[in-house]
Design a protein around this motif. Structure first.
Motif, mmCIF file in Angstrom:
data_model
loop_
_atom_site.group_PDB
_atom_site.id
_atom_site.type_symbol
_atom_site.label_atom_id
_atom_site.label_comp_id
_atom_site.label_asym_id
_atom_site.label_seq_id
_atom_site.Cartn_x
_atom_site.Cartn_y
_atom_site.Cartn_z
ATOM 1 N N PHE A 99 0.824 -1.219 -0.089
ATOM 2 C CA PHE A 99 0.000 -0.047 -0.071
ATOM 3 C C PHE A 99 0.932 1.155 0.100
ATOM 4 O O PHE A 99 1.659 1.605 1.075
ATOM 5 C CB PHE A 99 -0.972 0.109 1.265
ATOM 6 N N GLY A 100 1.083 1.777 -1.232
ATOM 7 C CA GLY A 100 2.050 3.036 -1.315
ATOM 8 C C GLY A 100 1.183 4.243 -1.487
ATOM 9 O O GLY A 100 -0.243 4.246 -1.740
ATOM 10 N N GLY A 101 1.659 5.331 -1.064
ATOM 11 C CA GLY A 101 1.225 6.767 -1.363
ATOM 12 C C GLY A 101 1.964 7.755 -0.644
ATOM 13 O O GLY A 101 3.186 7.433 -0.304
ATOM 14 N N SER A 102 1.347 9.072 -0.963
ATOM 15 C CA SER A 102 2.334 10.116 -0.359
ATOM 16 C C SER A 102 1.825 10.299 1.232
ATOM 17 O O SER A 102 2.646 10.774 2.079
ATOM 18 C CB SER A 102 1.518 11.498 -1.133
ATOM 19 N N PHE A 103 0.892 10.032 1.716
ATOM 20 C CA PHE A 103 0.436 9.911 3.105
ATOM 21 C C PHE A 103 0.817 11.354 3.689
ATOM 22 O O PHE A 103 1.507 11.620 4.825
ATOM 23 C CB PHE A 103 1.015 8.713 3.811
ATOM 24 N N ASP A 104 0.167 12.491 2.954
ATOM 25 C CA ASP A 104 0.795 13.645 3.115
ATOM 26 C C ASP A 104 -0.610 14.642 3.660
ATOM 27 O O ASP A 104 -0.895 15.610 2.799
ATOM 28 C CB ASP A 104 1.442 14.224 1.736
ATOM 29 N N PRO A 105 -1.140 14.479 5.089
ATOM 30 C CA PRO A 105 -0.423 13.670 6.008
ATOM 31 C C PRO A 105 -1.266 12.337 5.919
ATOM 32 O O PRO A 105 -2.264 12.252 5.384
ATOM 33 C CB PRO A 105 -0.901 14.444 7.126
ATOM 34 N N PRO A 106 -0.923 11.389 6.927
ATOM 35 C CA PRO A 106 -1.782 10.128 7.076
ATOM 36 C C PRO A 106 -3.220 10.473 7.668
ATOM 37 O O PRO A 106 -2.899 11.438 8.585
ATOM 38 C CB PRO A 106 -0.789 9.080 8.077
ATOM 39 N N HIS A 107 -4.093 9.660 7.406
ATOM 40 C CA HIS A 107 -5.503 10.169 8.138
ATOM 41 C C HIS A 107 -6.108 8.898 8.125
ATOM 42 O O HIS A 107 -5.998 7.707 7.979
ATOM 43 C CB HIS A 107 -6.108 11.245 7.360
ATOM 44 N N ASN A 108 -7.227 8.878 8.933
ATOM 45 C CA ASN A 108 -8.111 7.728 9.391
ATOM 46 C C ASN A 108 -8.699 6.864 8.253
ATOM 47 O O ASN A 108 -8.898 5.862 8.307
ATOM 48 C CB ASN A 108 -9.288 8.180 10.301
ATOM 49 N N GLY A 109 -8.672 7.683 7.225
ATOM 50 C CA GLY A 109 -9.270 6.691 5.888
ATOM 51 C C GLY A 109 -8.095 5.737 5.567
ATOM 52 O O GLY A 109 -8.137 4.650 4.998
ATOM 53 N N HIS A 110 -6.564 6.347 5.661
ATOM 54 C CA HIS A 110 -5.703 5.310 5.441
ATOM 55 C C HIS A 110 -5.674 4.152 6.266
ATOM 56 O O HIS A 110 -5.451 2.955 5.905
ATOM 57 C CB HIS A 110 -4.283 6.088 5.584
ATOM 58 N N LEU A 111 -5.955 4.283 7.548
ATOM 59 C CA LEU A 111 -5.989 3.327 8.640
ATOM 60 C C LEU A 111 -7.254 2.173 8.203
ATOM 61 O O LEU A 111 -7.014 1.029 8.487
ATOM 62 C CB LEU A 111 -6.210 3.712 10.220
ATOM 63 N N PHE A 157 -14.908 -1.354 0.809
ATOM 64 C CA PHE A 157 -14.502 -0.395 1.666
ATOM 65 C C PHE A 157 -15.397 0.972 1.502
ATOM 66 O O PHE A 157 -15.794 1.369 0.587
ATOM 67 C CB PHE A 157 -13.185 -0.045 1.388
ATOM 68 N N GLN A 158 -15.961 1.223 2.825
ATOM 69 C CA GLN A 158 -16.840 2.308 3.023
ATOM 70 C C GLN A 158 -16.105 3.637 2.826
ATOM 71 O O GLN A 158 -15.445 3.935 3.849
ATOM 72 C CB GLN A 158 -17.665 2.450 4.219
ATOM 73 N N GLU A 159 -16.060 4.211 1.614
ATOM 74 C CA GLU A 159 -15.013 5.322 1.472
ATOM 75 C C GLU A 159 -15.432 6.674 2.675
ATOM 76 O O GLU A 159 -16.355 6.873 2.928
ATOM 77 C CB GLU A 159 -15.111 6.065 0.171
ATOM 78 N N ILE A 160 -14.191 6.980 3.213
ATOM 79 C CA ILE A 160 -14.161 8.180 4.163
ATOM 80 C C ILE A 160 -14.033 9.427 3.214
ATOM 81 O O ILE A 160 -12.960 9.448 2.281
ATOM 82 C CB ILE A 160 -13.302 7.943 5.221
ATOM 83 N N LEU A 161 -15.215 10.199 3.253
ATOM 84 C CA LEU A 161 -15.173 11.613 2.290
ATOM 85 C C LEU A 161 -14.291 12.553 3.020
ATOM 86 O O LEU A 161 -14.448 13.777 3.281
ATOM 87 C CB LEU A 161 -16.536 11.920 2.102
ATOM 88 N N ILE A 162 -12.862 12.320 2.896
ATOM 89 C CA ILE A 162 -11.723 13.201 3.378
ATOM 90 C C ILE A 162 -10.411 12.904 2.608
ATOM 91 O O ILE A 162 -10.445 11.600 2.167
ATOM 92 C CB ILE A 162 -11.375 13.230 4.685
ATOM 93 N N SER A 163 -9.508 13.664 2.068
ATOM 94 C CA SER A 163 -8.561 13.294 1.465
ATOM 95 C C SER A 163 -7.447 14.213 2.141
ATOM 96 O O SER A 163 -7.518 15.158 2.728
ATOM 97 C CB SER A 163 -8.509 13.947 -0.149
ATOM 98 N N SER A 164 -6.136 13.736 1.899
ATOM 99 C CA SER A 164 -4.946 14.565 2.444
ATOM 100 C C SER A 164 -5.065 16.021 2.025
ATOM 101 O O SER A 164 -4.693 17.052 2.651
ATOM 102 C CB SER A 164 -3.554 13.734 1.872
ATOM 103 N N THR A 165 -5.400 16.057 0.585
ATOM 104 C CA THR A 165 -5.304 17.576 0.006
ATOM 105 C C THR A 165 -6.416 18.593 0.490
ATOM 106 O O THR A 165 -6.235 19.570 1.058
ATOM 107 C CB THR A 165 -6.067 17.228 -1.432
#
Length: 208
Positions: A8-20, A154-162
């Motif tokens: 599981f790669g990505g920017s994680f800029d920053p990491p958030h609960n969606g990633h977890l 996966f129930q998408e969490i409507l938030i992004s690092s952006t």
């Protein structure tokens, strides 16, 4: 026994609960023995990062306890950060294959967002990747996933690092507690505030 390995790669800029949430769902649904979480130095599709690679790497290390699973080994991999440059995914997979003894019959699963599906055939060494991994697509609002791909339920969490970076820029720190894990929240806000101070100082120092 055939090992099941996730990447599981990505920017994680920053990491958030969606990633977890993605990590936890992937471990269960794909029955993974090992999952590599791989922060990049810089995404090939971006011109710059917001938080430094080492900060993002450190935050993921801090969060490791949040997604530990007794049936799966979690590894926050610093390979791409150490390259100090954008790194094609096939190089990361080859590094994993060469550095870890999963056996010749290991199954590899590459997690990627639905927004990447259209450009996937243009990835470097795509044909090699296609033969060596199974692509597992993470749903994203507004993107259709072709039927030939495996989809992470996966129930998408409507938030992004952006969006989170915009909130940090606007000083909406209180609202961030719903999206950024508590163990790294203070550090994320502190680093964002330092960036704003530096940016402001640079503007003041410009002479006309």
């Amino acid at each position: 026994m055939q090992k099941r390995v996730g990447i599981f790669g990505g920017s994680f800029d920053p990491p958030h609960n969606g990633h977890l949430a993605i990590i936890k769902n992937a471990i269960i649904q794909l029955k993974l023995d090992t999952l590599f979480v791989v922060p990049n130095f810089l995404s090939p599709f971006k011109d710059a990062f917001y938080f430094t690679p080492n900060l993002r790497l450190g935050w993921l290390e801090q969060l490791k306890k949040s997604f530990e699973n007794e049936n799966c080994t979690l590894i926050v991999l610093d390979f791409e950060v150490r390259q100090n440059a954008p790194t094609p995914t096939f190089k990361t997979l080859r590094y994993i294959q060469d550095s870890y003894d999963f056996g010749e019959n290991a199954l590899y699963f590459l997690l990627l967002g639905a927004d990447n599906v259209e450009s996937l055939p243009k990835w470097e060494q795509y044909s090699w990747l296609e033969k060596n991994v199974e692509f597992v697509i993470i749903p994203r609002n507004g993107y259709t996933i072709p039927k030939n791909y495996r989809v992470l339920e996966f129930q998408e969490i409507l938030i992004s690092s952006t969006q989170l970076r915009k909130m940090l820029e606007n000083g909406e720190g209180v609202a961030l507690k719903d999206w950024i894990p508590n163990s790294i929240l203070e550090s994320v806000i502190k680093e964002a505030n330092c960036k704003k101070i530096e940016k402001h100082s640079r503007k003041k120092s410009v002479k006309f």
